[in-house]
Design an enzyme around this catalytic site. Sequence first.
Site, mmCIF file in Angstrom:
data_model
loop_
_atom_site.group_PDB
_atom_site.id
_atom_site.type_symbol
_atom_site.label_atom_id
_atom_site.label_comp_id
_atom_site.label_asym_id
_atom_site.label_seq_id
_atom_site.Cartn_x
_atom_site.Cartn_y
_atom_site.Cartn_z
ATOM 1 N N ASP A 28 1.627 -16.236 -12.089
ATOM 2 C CA ASP A 28 1.864 -17.050 -10.902
ATOM 3 C C ASP A 28 0.698 -16.872 -9.917
ATOM 4 O O ASP A 28 0.658 -15.915 -9.144
ATOM 5 C CB ASP A 28 3.198 -16.620 -10.265
ATOM 6 C CG ASP A 28 3.557 -17.478 -9.056
ATOM 7 O OD1 ASP A 28 2.677 -18.230 -8.574
ATOM 8 O OD2 ASP A 28 4.717 -17.382 -8.604
ATOM 9 N N GLU A 80 -22.674 -0.612 -8.562
ATOM 10 C CA GLU A 80 -22.067 -0.047 -9.760
ATOM 11 C C GLU A 80 -22.276 -0.980 -10.939
ATOM 12 O O GLU A 80 -21.691 -0.802 -11.993
ATOM 13 C CB GLU A 80 -20.593 0.290 -9.538
ATOM 14 C CG GLU A 80 -19.728 -0.823 -9.018
ATOM 15 C CD GLU A 80 -18.281 -0.357 -8.864
ATOM 16 O OE1 GLU A 80 -17.963 0.225 -7.821
ATOM 17 O OE2 GLU A 80 -17.487 -0.567 -9.800
ATOM 18 N N CYS A 112 -17.924 1.741 -4.574
ATOM 19 C CA CYS A 112 -18.206 0.680 -3.604
ATOM 20 C C CYS A 112 -18.954 1.141 -2.363
ATOM 21 O O CYS A 112 -19.126 0.350 -1.437
ATOM 22 C CB CYS A 112 -16.904 0.004 -3.179
ATOM 23 S SG CYS A 112 -16.097 -0.883 -4.508
ATOM 24 N N THR A 156 -10.103 -10.128 -8.026
ATOM 25 C CA THR A 156 -10.861 -9.835 -6.808
ATOM 26 C C THR A 156 -12.324 -9.455 -7.027
ATOM 27 O O THR A 156 -13.116 -9.539 -6.091
ATOM 28 C CB THR A 156 -10.202 -8.668 -6.033
ATOM 29 O OG1 THR A 156 -10.009 -7.576 -6.937
ATOM 30 C CG2 THR A 156 -8.866 -9.092 -5.434
ATOM 31 N N ARG A 204 -1.549 1.875 -8.419
ATOM 32 C CA ARG A 204 -1.127 2.052 -7.013
ATOM 33 C C ARG A 204 -1.768 3.264 -6.349
ATOM 34 O O ARG A 204 -1.869 3.337 -5.134
ATOM 35 C CB ARG A 204 0.399 2.197 -6.940
ATOM 36 C CG ARG A 204 1.146 0.967 -7.396
ATOM 37 C CD ARG A 204 2.622 1.166 -7.176
ATOM 38 N NE ARG A 204 2.929 1.092 -5.760
ATOM 39 C CZ ARG A 204 3.551 0.054 -5.207
ATOM 40 N NH1 ARG A 204 3.933 -0.951 -5.940
ATOM 41 N NH2 ARG A 204 3.808 0.047 -3.931
ATOM 42 N N THR A 206 -4.672 3.875 -6.087
ATOM 43 C CA THR A 206 -5.902 3.491 -5.373
ATOM 44 C C THR A 206 -5.632 3.209 -3.890
ATOM 45 O O THR A 206 -6.566 3.029 -3.124
ATOM 46 C CB THR A 206 -6.539 2.227 -5.998
ATOM 47 O OG1 THR A 206 -5.562 1.177 -5.995
ATOM 48 C CG2 THR A 206 -7.000 2.475 -7.414
ATOM 49 N N HIS A 239 -14.309 -1.622 4.406
ATOM 50 C CA HIS A 239 -14.370 -1.985 2.996
ATOM 51 C C HIS A 239 -13.109 -2.790 2.682
ATOM 52 O O HIS A 239 -12.041 -2.553 3.263
ATOM 53 C CB HIS A 239 -14.468 -0.750 2.095
ATOM 54 C CG HIS A 239 -14.435 -1.126 0.643
ATOM 55 N ND1 HIS A 239 -15.357 -1.993 0.103
ATOM 56 C CD2 HIS A 239 -13.589 -0.805 -0.359
ATOM 57 C CE1 HIS A 239 -15.075 -2.174 -1.173
ATOM 58 N NE2 HIS A 239 -14.003 -1.467 -1.486
ATOM 59 N N LYS A 244 -5.845 -7.646 2.063
ATOM 60 C CA LYS A 244 -4.748 -6.993 2.794
ATOM 61 C C LYS A 244 -5.119 -5.607 3.333
ATOM 62 O O LYS A 244 -4.775 -5.258 4.462
ATOM 63 C CB LYS A 244 -3.540 -6.850 1.858
ATOM 64 C CG LYS A 244 -2.817 -8.179 1.625
ATOM 65 C CD LYS A 244 -1.422 -8.157 2.233
ATOM 66 C CE LYS A 244 -0.783 -9.539 2.279
ATOM 67 N NZ LYS A 244 0.221 -9.721 1.222
ATOM 68 N N ARG A 248 -4.481 -3.869 7.054
ATOM 69 C CA ARG A 248 -3.508 -2.796 7.229
ATOM 70 C C ARG A 248 -4.167 -1.541 7.805
ATOM 71 O O ARG A 248 -3.616 -0.886 8.684
ATOM 72 C CB ARG A 248 -2.832 -2.476 5.887
ATOM 73 C CG ARG A 248 -1.425 -1.952 6.079
ATOM 74 C CD ARG A 248 -0.640 -2.057 4.791
ATOM 75 N NE ARG A 248 -0.551 -0.758 4.143
ATOM 76 C CZ ARG A 248 -0.400 -0.588 2.830
ATOM 77 N NH1 ARG A 248 -0.346 -1.622 2.025
ATOM 78 N NH2 ARG A 248 -0.314 0.620 2.332
ATOM 79 N N ASN A 271 -13.966 -9.111 -3.627
ATOM 80 C CA ASN A 271 -14.516 -7.799 -3.297
ATOM 81 C C ASN A 271 -15.899 -7.689 -3.920
ATOM 82 O O ASN A 271 -16.024 -7.674 -5.139
ATOM 83 C CB ASN A 271 -13.585 -6.714 -3.866
ATOM 84 C CG ASN A 271 -14.126 -5.305 -3.652
ATOM 85 O OD1 ASN A 271 -15.109 -5.120 -2.934
ATOM 86 N ND2 ASN A 271 -13.495 -4.327 -4.284
#
Lengths: 350, 134
Positions: A28, A80, A112, A156, A204, A206, A239, A244, A248, A271
């Site tokens: 989706d 990288e 990164c 991303t 998760r 990360t 970064h 999102k 945050r 990204n």
Amino acid sequence: MIGIVGYGAYIPKYRIKVEEIARTWRKDGKAIANSLNVEEKAVAAFDEDSCTIAVEAARRAVEMSGIEAQKIGGVYVGSESHPYAVKPTASVVAEAINAGPELTAADLEFACKAGTAGIQMCMGLVIGDMPDWIEYGLAIGADTAQGKPADALEYTAGSGGAAFIIGKKESEIIASIDQTFSYTTDTPDFWRRQHAEFPRHAGRFTGEPAYFKHVISAAEGLMAKAGLKPKDFDYAAFHQPNGKFPLRVAQMLGFGEKKVRRGLLTPMIGNTYSGATMVALASVLDAAKPGEKILAVSYGSGAGSDAFALTARKPIEKKRPAVPVLEMIKEKEYISYAEYAKFRRKLKSL
Amino acid sequence: MTNGNLPLIWRKFSERYLLQGNCCETCGTCFFPARQICPNCRRKGKLVPKEMPREGKIITYTEVFTGPYGFEYETPYFIAIIELSNGARLLSQVVDSPKEKIRIGAKVKKVFRKISDIDPEGPIAYGYKFKVVG
Ligand SMILES: [Zn+2]
């Protein structure tokens, strides 16, 4: 005083929509785009790589700075996705902008954040007390991020980069770097082994112990060291592995969304890995007026963050880049997943 | 870029990376690639190395549907004879440009690209290509 005397960004013109990637894997797309706050990502063309991106960004930085490329004494390229495992990208960049041969150069890798590590290294070289060593340093972050087909990161992983020339002449500095602070731990959240084609990540994991912990620790450490509060800053560039996280983290640190907007590019270009914080900072500098304060915090998996407190200065008004980042990314052409697979050589025969 | 002709290509890096040509100080004509003698002034000419301007216009162009070895995955692509703003002319691939904008007289600028990358374990050849601006 030490600071930025010129900068340049480069984003390839091809875009693939998150929905197009999702269509390939029968997922989706709308839901994924929403959950990541990413609409589309920039894709380097078939004949582009991190090196060509670095050269384009570097050339723009030199043009904007107005300095002679021959005066650049150090070139560091963080990525990288260096085209070679052995043979520097930095030597190609130095030669392609006619900066060499009398300079020091090296490639950097810290997931990164290798580009911002390059900025710190240039600061050290330029301000160091070895007499008459280096007048200007060039730090670049550039990537053609590798996303494994069907992996969450494929939505991303974008392409792009930015270059910053660091100098110490007050009359040339468009933004002073007033303070820098780094925070580094051994955190295995994302990696790519030698000879492996695609990076792997810890899902998760990360988030909280990786991105948020390091970005917040570096930002808070920097503000404590510099005696600054979130309200003292006019802009913040974080970064942005997706659209999102930076919003945050801004909220968690006490920065309003307004201060992050100008540097929030991942929703439109994905990204750009080593380029991400650098391109965000470039976009903020495009808009910054003399006296305005900027917080920039990178994040590199593995893991670490470099934080910088900058102040825009008067010379910025006369040195605006030919094309601001937000304008540059409007030039785009959409490609299909099949073309994307070809451009990024994800097909076996390429 | 194959290993066999590496020295030959390496000698051309300044030409390929920087559009390094030369100009005759006697008559002011610029050449790309660099010439050994000025065809206008012959022995009276004095040639000095010079970076060519990075802008120019398309003099003529063609679309390639069957590319030579190393370019077969890039077809169809455009090549053009470009006149740089100082009058020097060169042949180059035109990339990142919508088909309808590739026209005689179109303004172009130099970009830095991979020219050939055919052997995954071999060296990569970088150099100039052009793109239509505006
Ligand atoms: Zn002559």
